[in-house]
Scaffold this active site. Structure first.
Site, PDB file in Angstrom:
ATOM      1  NE  ARG A   5       1.105   6.665   9.214  1.00 31.85           N
ATOM      2  CZ  ARG A   5       0.839   5.438   9.608  1.00 31.85           C
ATOM      3  NH1 ARG A   5      -0.368   4.944   9.443  1.00 31.85           N
ATOM      4  NH2 ARG A   5       1.773   4.681  10.130  1.00 31.85           N
ATOM      5  CB  SER A  45      -0.925   0.008   1.224  1.00 40.15           C
ATOM      6  OG  SER A  45      -1.876  -1.020   1.154  1.00 40.15           O
ATOM      7  CG  HIS A 104      -2.434   4.081   3.644  1.00 43.39           C
ATOM      8  ND1 HIS A 104      -2.895   3.776   4.901  1.00 43.39           N
ATOM      9  CD2 HIS A 104      -2.271   2.885   3.004  1.00 43.39           C
ATOM     10  CE1 HIS A 104      -2.999   2.460   5.025  1.00 43.39           C
ATOM     11  NE2 HIS A 104      -2.630   1.901   3.888  1.00 43.39           N
TER      12      HIS A 104
END
Length: 209
Positions: A40, A17, A43
């Protein structure tokens, strides 16, 4: 029995990922200190173009990390934002607070003619040096800015990423253009939400030490 071909190893899912984010997102145009947060954020929502809407004040990252290291309170607009914070990343003396379900809030909301989310902000009692995390309610972000304008203590960092069609865009613009010297991180536009907001704290705290 139907069997699907998919990755089952959680560590491999995690690795692939973040490798995908680093491959597809334009992280090189961001300052080094911001890249972990940007990674982040992408994601958390699955959209690399969210970085086009990312804005942060000059000292936001440093201010946020210093506040965490000092053992600040993190105020969250809703419980979902609070639940998204990975507590094992946080220093031991950090306090997480969400006052939305405080018993005083419904009556106070009626008294001030505003939403419960906005009314809950009036019970954030330790704003000096705190981190504010808004992921759902634009009215909470507006009310925070009103309180600072009224002379209350300033938080160290405001992470304002409320989601929605009414007030989200405008509240983020108000944060970005604030005249109070607030350090901030935001994602302009309608996008936002609990996962995106909490991902910023997780990135900040994960980078400590």
């Amino acid at each position: 029995m139907t069997a699907f071909d998919y990755i089952r190893d959680p560590q491999e899912i995690y690795r692939q990922s973040f490798a995908t984010v680093e491959r597809e997102a334009e992280l090189s145009r961001l300052p080094d200190a911001v890249r972990t947060i940007a990674t982040r954020l992408v994601h958390s929502c699955g959209m690399v173009d969210v970085l086009d809407d990312l804005e942060f004040s000059q000292n936001a990252i440093e201010a946020g990390k210093a506040a965490l290291e000092a053992g600040c309170t993190i105020y969250c607009d809703v419980e979902m934002v609070k639940s998204g914070i990975i507590e094992k990343f946080l220093p031991a003396n950090i306090k997480l607070a969400c006052t939305l379900n405080d018993g005083r809030v419904p009556e106070h909301a009626k008294a001030i003619g505003n939403t419960r989310s906005a009314a809950a902000v009036d019970f954030w009692d330790e704003l000096e040096g705190a981190i504010v995390l808004v992921g759902n309610a634009p009215t909470a972000l507006f009310r925070l800015l009103e309180r600072v304008g009224e002379g209350t203590s300033k938080p160290a960092l405001v992470i304002g990423i409320p989601v929605g069609f009414i007030g989200a865009v405008e509240s983020k613009q108000a944060l970005s253009g604030n005249q109070f010297g607030l350090e901030f991180i935001t994602v302009h536009g309608r996008r936002g939400g609990s996962a995106m907001a909490s991902s910023v704290i997780n990135a900040l705290a994960g980078g400590l030490g």
